[in-house]
Motif scaffolding. Sequence first.
Motif, PDB file in Angstrom:
ATOM      1  N   VAL A  31       0.884  -1.298  -0.021  1.00 10.96           N
ATOM      2  CA  VAL A  31       0.069   0.064  -0.051  1.00 10.96           C
ATOM      3  C   VAL A  31       0.726   1.201  -0.009  1.00 10.96           C
ATOM      4  O   VAL A  31       0.677   2.186  -0.741  1.00 10.96           O
ATOM      5  N   SER A  55       4.854   4.529   3.435  1.00 10.43           N
ATOM      6  CA  SER A  55       4.753   5.328   2.595  1.00 10.43           C
ATOM      7  C   SER A  55       5.917   6.347   2.539  1.00 10.43           C
ATOM      8  O   SER A  55       6.226   6.923   1.415  1.00 10.43           O
ATOM      9  N   GLY A 117      -1.547   7.187   4.174  1.00 11.41           N
ATOM     10  CA  GLY A 117      -2.053   5.692   4.079  1.00 11.41           C
ATOM     11  C   GLY A 117      -2.712   5.265   5.140  1.00 11.41           C
ATOM     12  O   GLY A 117      -1.894   5.193   6.224  1.00 11.41           O
ATOM     13  N   ALA A 146      -4.874   6.260   0.859  1.00 13.25           N
ATOM     14  CA  ALA A 146      -5.397   4.834   0.811  1.00 13.25           C
ATOM     15  C   ALA A 146      -6.267   4.773   2.028  1.00 13.25           C
ATOM     16  O   ALA A 146      -6.005   5.287   3.164  1.00 13.25           O
TER      17      ALA A 146
END
Length: 177
Positions: A31, A55, A117, A146
Motif C-alpha cells: 500500500v 509510504s 495511508g 489510501a
Amino acid sequence: MSEEAKAYVAGIFDRAAGDYEQVGVDFFGPVGARLALHAQPGERVLDVGCGRGASLFPAAERVGPTGFVHGVDLAPGMVREAGAELERRGVTNARVTLGDAESLDFPDESFDAVQSGLVIFFVPDMPQAAREIARVLRPGGRLALATFAEDREEDQTLQATLRNLLTPYLPPPPPTA
C-alpha cells in the motif's frame, strides 16, 4: 471526538509502534509503495499519519536527493520508530515529527504533494483535516490517500465524504504495471 478521545487513539498506536507493520500479513508495504507513486523527483511531500514509514520511505526514494519528505504522526512511538529507521538506513531527505492532521504545523502552500495511508478514517474532524491539507498544498499540488473500504452503508458514506472533501486534490491514478 474530543481531545481526550484523540489522545486515546494516539496511545493505542504509541503502544503498538514497536511491532506495528512488523508482524502479520505485509499489506502496509505494498500500500505504501503504491501510494508513493505520485511523488516526483525534487518535490516536497508531506506524509500525514506516517506510522513507521510504509509510504514515507518509498516517497523519499522517489523524490530523490533534491526532494524532501516530511512525515507527521500523532503517536510518539511511531515517530520514534520511523526516525530510528531513517537513521538506520541513512536517509537524509526525510524526517518525522509529531503532528496532527487537523492542525498541521507548516506554512501555507509548503508541499507539492500530501499523502496519507490508512489513516484518514481515524481523523475525528475530516473536514478540518481536508482544510489543513488543502492549505499546505501548493496550487496544483496533489493528494494521494489510501483507505479501507467495504461495501457497507457506513463505508459508502465515508467514501462519499472523503470524495466530496478531497476530490479537488486527488492525483490521477498511477499507471498500472
